[in-house]
Design a protein around this motif. Structure first.
Motif, PDB file in Angstrom:
ATOM      1  N   UNK A   1      84.299  24.169 -11.434  1.00 15.34           N
ATOM      2  CA  UNK A   1      84.425  24.146  -9.519  1.00 15.34           C
ATOM      3  C   UNK A   1      85.562  22.980  -9.037  1.00 15.34           C
ATOM      4  N   UNK A   2      86.121  22.906  -8.422  1.00 20.41           N
ATOM      5  CA  UNK A   2      87.122  22.674  -7.691  1.00 20.41           C
ATOM      6  C   UNK A   2      87.006  22.477  -5.803  1.00 20.41           C
ATOM      7  N   UNK A   3      87.410  21.235  -5.719  1.00 22.50           N
ATOM      8  CA  UNK A   3      87.017  20.840  -4.002  1.00 22.50           C
ATOM      9  C   UNK A   3      88.464  22.057  -3.428  1.00 22.50           C
ATOM     10  N   UNK A   4      87.812  22.853  -2.528  1.00 28.38           N
ATOM     11  CA  UNK A   4      88.554  23.723  -2.078  1.00 28.38           C
ATOM     12  C   UNK A   4      90.101  23.648  -1.500  1.00 28.38           C
ATOM     13  N   UNK A   5      90.248  22.570  -0.895  1.00 31.98           N
ATOM     14  CA  UNK A   5      91.853  22.111  -0.125  1.00 31.98           C
ATOM     15  C   UNK A   5      92.655  21.714  -1.899  1.00 31.98           C
ATOM     16  N   UNK A   6      92.003  20.797  -2.226  1.00 27.87           N
ATOM     17  CA  UNK A   6      92.662  20.509  -4.230  1.00 27.87           C
ATOM     18  C   UNK A   6      93.408  22.119  -4.590  1.00 27.87           C
ATOM     19  N   UNK A   7      91.978  22.789  -4.318  1.00 22.76           N
ATOM     20  CA  UNK A   7      92.537  23.587  -5.303  1.00 22.76           C
ATOM     21  C   UNK A   7      93.893  24.645  -4.803  1.00 22.76           C
ATOM     22  N   UNK A   8      94.024  24.316  -3.380  1.00 25.84           N
ATOM     23  CA  UNK A   8      94.803  25.405  -2.644  1.00 25.84           C
ATOM     24  C   UNK A   8      96.362  24.384  -3.285  1.00 25.84           C
ATOM     25  N   UNK A   9      96.046  23.310  -2.828  1.00 24.69           N
ATOM     26  CA  UNK A   9      96.852  22.106  -3.392  1.00 24.69           C
ATOM     27  C   UNK A   9      97.680  22.411  -4.224  1.00 24.69           C
ATOM     28  N   UNK A  10      96.535  22.748  -5.744  1.00 24.69           N
ATOM     29  CA  UNK A  10      97.072  22.660  -7.108  1.00 24.69           C
ATOM     30  C   UNK A  10      98.093  23.628  -7.423  1.00 24.69           C
ATOM     31  N   UNK A  11      97.067  25.056  -6.673  1.00 23.80           N
ATOM     32  CA  UNK A  11      98.073  26.296  -7.139  1.00 23.80           C
ATOM     33  C   UNK A  11      99.638  26.578  -6.665  1.00 23.80           C
TER      34      UNK A  11
END
Length: 214
Positions: free
Chosen positions: A102-112
């Motif tokens: 799983x990933x931190x939600x904000x990090x996921x958005x920033x990364x993708x």
């Protein structure tokens, strides 16, 4: 084989649960006004001791993992503050994808949105994959964005992405590139808006001119 449809590279295990963005990119590396040099800050406290010397035992400091392109991480990878620098730094360091439960939600958005691929697999698969990449520094992990499968030393597994994120990867677009595909509509809207509300056009520039700060 297109770089937009396939991501292939060596994997390394980062055995931390709840690895937050301050650990991925410490605050002292956020002082610049651009993205340059952020690779130096990636996982700084794990890579270096308090005297600034490399920790030889840390996996990314080991010569056989110097060309790592894929991280295999613990649960809640990238939790904590919204710090897009963490994504930029990982990319400058050469990382193209991260696999975790799983990933931190904000990090996921920033990364993708920046085309750093994040893939979620079950915890038991991640644990086995960590052991496999630790055991073989010549390992290879390959993501196929067309078939939505990742091939690893322990088998091939399906993964999921939103339709928007998958389309961005396949087209080689980050969020800015995706937005610019609507440039004509954006400019048309701006012109119509400024015609209706002319006092809002170039407010910042006109304010600087009035204050003599241009």
């Amino acid at each position: 084989m297109s770089e937009h449809t396939h991501i292939i590279g060596k994997g390394a295990a980062i055995r931390f649960e709840n690895l937050d963005t301050d650990q991925i990119m410490p605050k002292q590396f956020l002082r610049g006004i651009d993205k340059a040099g952020l690779d130096k800050g990636v996982l700084f406290d794990q890579r270096f001791d308090t005297h600034g010397n490399l920790r030889p035992e840390f996996v990314l400091n080991r010569p056989e993992y110097a060309d790592t392109r894929i991280l295999v991480g613990g649960a809640n990878f990238g939790c904590g503050s919204s710090r897009e620098h963490a994504v930029w730094g990982l990319q400058q360091f050469g990382i193209r994808a991260v696999i975790a439960p799983s990933f931190g939600e904000i990090f996921y958005s920033n990364a993708m949105n920046n085309r750093l691929l994040l893939v979620m697999l079950p915890r038991d698969v991640i644990e086995a994959l960590m052991d496999a990449v630790d055991a073989d520094s010549h390992n290879a992990i390959a993501f196929d964005l067309q078939t939505m499968q990742v091939t690893t030393p322990i088998g091939t597994f399906p993964f999921e992405l939103s339709a928007r994120h998958r389309s961005m990867f396949l087209q080689g677009l980050d969020m800015i590139g995706l937005s610019l595909r609507q440039r004509a509509d954006i400019e048309r809207f701006a012109q119509q808006y400024w015609q209706a509300y002319p006092w809002t056009k170039n407010v910042a520039q006109r304010t600087r001119e009035r204050l003599g700060t241009t």
